[in-house]
Design a protein around this motif. Structure first.
Motif, PDB file in Angstrom:
ATOM      1  N   ASP A 109      -1.340   8.971 -12.057  1.00 44.40           N
ATOM      2  CA  ASP A 109      -0.015   9.562 -12.232  1.00 44.40           C
ATOM      3  C   ASP A 109       0.850   8.701 -13.134  1.00 44.40           C
ATOM      4  O   ASP A 109       1.905   9.140 -13.583  1.00 44.40           O
ATOM      5  CB  ASP A 109       0.663   9.750 -10.872  1.00 44.40           C
ATOM      6  CG  ASP A 109      -0.057  10.783 -10.015  1.00 44.40           C
ATOM      7  OD1 ASP A 109      -0.440  11.839 -10.557  1.00 44.40           O
ATOM      8  OD2 ASP A 109      -0.244  10.532  -8.815  1.00 44.40           O
ATOM      9  N   GLN A 110       0.415   7.475 -13.379  1.00 45.91           N
ATOM     10  CA  GLN A 110       1.102   6.542 -14.265  1.00 45.91           C
ATOM     11  C   GLN A 110       0.052   5.793 -15.076  1.00 45.91           C
ATOM     12  O   GLN A 110      -1.147   5.924 -14.837  1.00 45.91           O
ATOM     13  CB  GLN A 110       1.938   5.554 -13.461  1.00 45.91           C
ATOM     14  CG  GLN A 110       3.049   6.203 -12.661  1.00 45.91           C
ATOM     15  CD  GLN A 110       3.839   5.173 -11.879  1.00 45.91           C
ATOM     16  OE1 GLN A 110       3.820   3.985 -12.190  1.00 45.91           O
ATOM     17  NE2 GLN A 110       4.533   5.625 -10.852  1.00 45.91           N
TER      18      GLN A 110
ATOM     19  N   ALA B 136      -5.852  12.063 -15.507  1.00 47.15           N
ATOM     20  CA  ALA B 136      -4.447  12.441 -15.379  1.00 47.15           C
ATOM     21  C   ALA B 136      -4.384  13.926 -15.061  1.00 47.15           C
ATOM     22  O   ALA B 136      -5.168  14.715 -15.589  1.00 47.15           O
ATOM     23  CB  ALA B 136      -3.700  12.149 -16.670  1.00 47.15           C
TER      24      ALA B 136
ATOM     25  N   GLY C 231       3.191  14.109 -17.620  1.00 48.08           N
ATOM     26  CA  GLY C 231       3.817  12.786 -17.633  1.00 48.08           C
ATOM     27  C   GLY C 231       4.843  12.655 -18.733  1.00 48.08           C
ATOM     28  O   GLY C 231       5.325  13.638 -19.286  1.00 48.08           O
TER      29      GLY C 231
ATOM     30  N   ARG D  91       3.017   7.692 -21.652  1.00 46.17           N
ATOM     31  CA  ARG D  91       2.119   7.470 -20.521  1.00 46.17           C
ATOM     32  C   ARG D  91       0.654   7.506 -20.975  1.00 46.17           C
ATOM     33  O   ARG D  91      -0.037   8.505 -20.858  1.00 46.17           O
ATOM     34  CB  ARG D  91       2.347   8.526 -19.424  1.00 46.17           C
ATOM     35  CG  ARG D  91       1.790   8.050 -18.090  1.00 46.17           C
ATOM     36  CD  ARG D  91       0.795   8.882 -17.344  1.00 46.17           C
ATOM     37  NE  ARG D  91       0.190  10.000 -17.955  1.00 46.17           N
ATOM     38  CZ  ARG D  91       0.150  11.210 -17.411  1.00 46.17           C
ATOM     39  NH1 ARG D  91       0.739  11.447 -16.274  1.00 46.17           N
ATOM     40  NH2 ARG D  91      -0.476  12.179 -18.017  1.00 46.17           N
TER      41      ARG D  91
ATOM     42  N   GLN E 122       0.527   9.438 -25.624  1.00 43.38           N
ATOM     43  CA  GLN E 122      -0.322   9.350 -24.440  1.00 43.38           C
ATOM     44  C   GLN E 122      -1.757   9.163 -24.919  1.00 43.38           C
ATOM     45  O   GLN E 122      -2.467  10.117 -25.205  1.00 43.38           O
ATOM     46  CB  GLN E 122      -0.213  10.623 -23.589  1.00 43.38           C
ATOM     47  CG  GLN E 122       1.085  10.737 -22.842  1.00 43.38           C
ATOM     48  CD  GLN E 122       1.054  11.879 -21.845  1.00 43.38           C
ATOM     49  OE1 GLN E 122      -0.008  12.332 -21.419  1.00 43.38           O
ATOM     50  NE2 GLN E 122       2.221  12.352 -21.471  1.00 43.38           N
TER      51      GLN E 122
END
Length: 173
Positions: A13-14, A35, A39, A43, A82
């Motif tokens: 989640d991070q 993931a 986000g 991220r 990301q």
């Protein structure tokens, strides 16, 4: 040394951040970091910054981009940073036999921290990359980079992107 559970699944989640770490080997054993939500803008799945002698091997990394690849909807500017692996001011980093798929950004992004040193001595070998939302492998501030025997497909823009700004550079790739 960190040895992940064989074929383990790890929801992200991070960002997994390695900051100021040295002499660390992460053996994936076929495990998956994945993931599930879009986000925020920056991220990445794995961020290695201000670190040295880091090895990631036999790891699967899956981003949250449901439209990754060359088609319509793959590139989303709000999520373009990301990345699968993001290396900032990192040295002697080895990505060996890893797989990165379905990212909004790049599979591997190599640069520096603000005011930091260029990333140096990065090796990306025998890895598989599929379905990016932006580039394949990007080097903004890096030297002594080896990229060999990888398979890359469904890259939205370009497989390799060298984009040094005036204070950055690309040397010996």
């Amino acid at each position: 040394m960190i040895s992940l559970k064989p074929q383990g699944r790890y929801r992200m989640d991070q960002t997994l951040v390695l900051n100021g770490r040295h002499n660390l080997t992460v053996t994936g054993n076929g495990a998956l970091f994945f993931a599930v939500s879009a986000g925020g803008y920056r991220r990445s799945n794995v961020l290695i910054e201000n670190s040295s002698a880091i090895v990631f091997s036999n790891l699967f990394v899956r981003g949250a981009n449901p439209h990754g690849g060359a088609g319509v909807g793959a590139y989303v500017p709000a999520y373009e940073h990301q990345h699968g692996f993001e290396l900032l001011s990192a040295s002697s980093v080895f990505l060996l036999n890893d797989t990165v798929t379905d990212v909004y950004g790049d599979f591997v992004y190599i640069a520096k921290l603000p005011g930091g040193a260029w990333s140096n001595g990065v090796v990306v070998v025998n890895s598989h990359f599929a379905r990016s939302g932006r580039q394949g492998i990007t080097v903004v501030a890096g030297r002594n980079i080896a990229i060999a025997q990888n398979v890359m497909s469904d890259v939205h823009a370009s497989a390799f992107d060298f984009e040094p700004a005036p204070a950055d550079g690309v040397d010996a790739v």
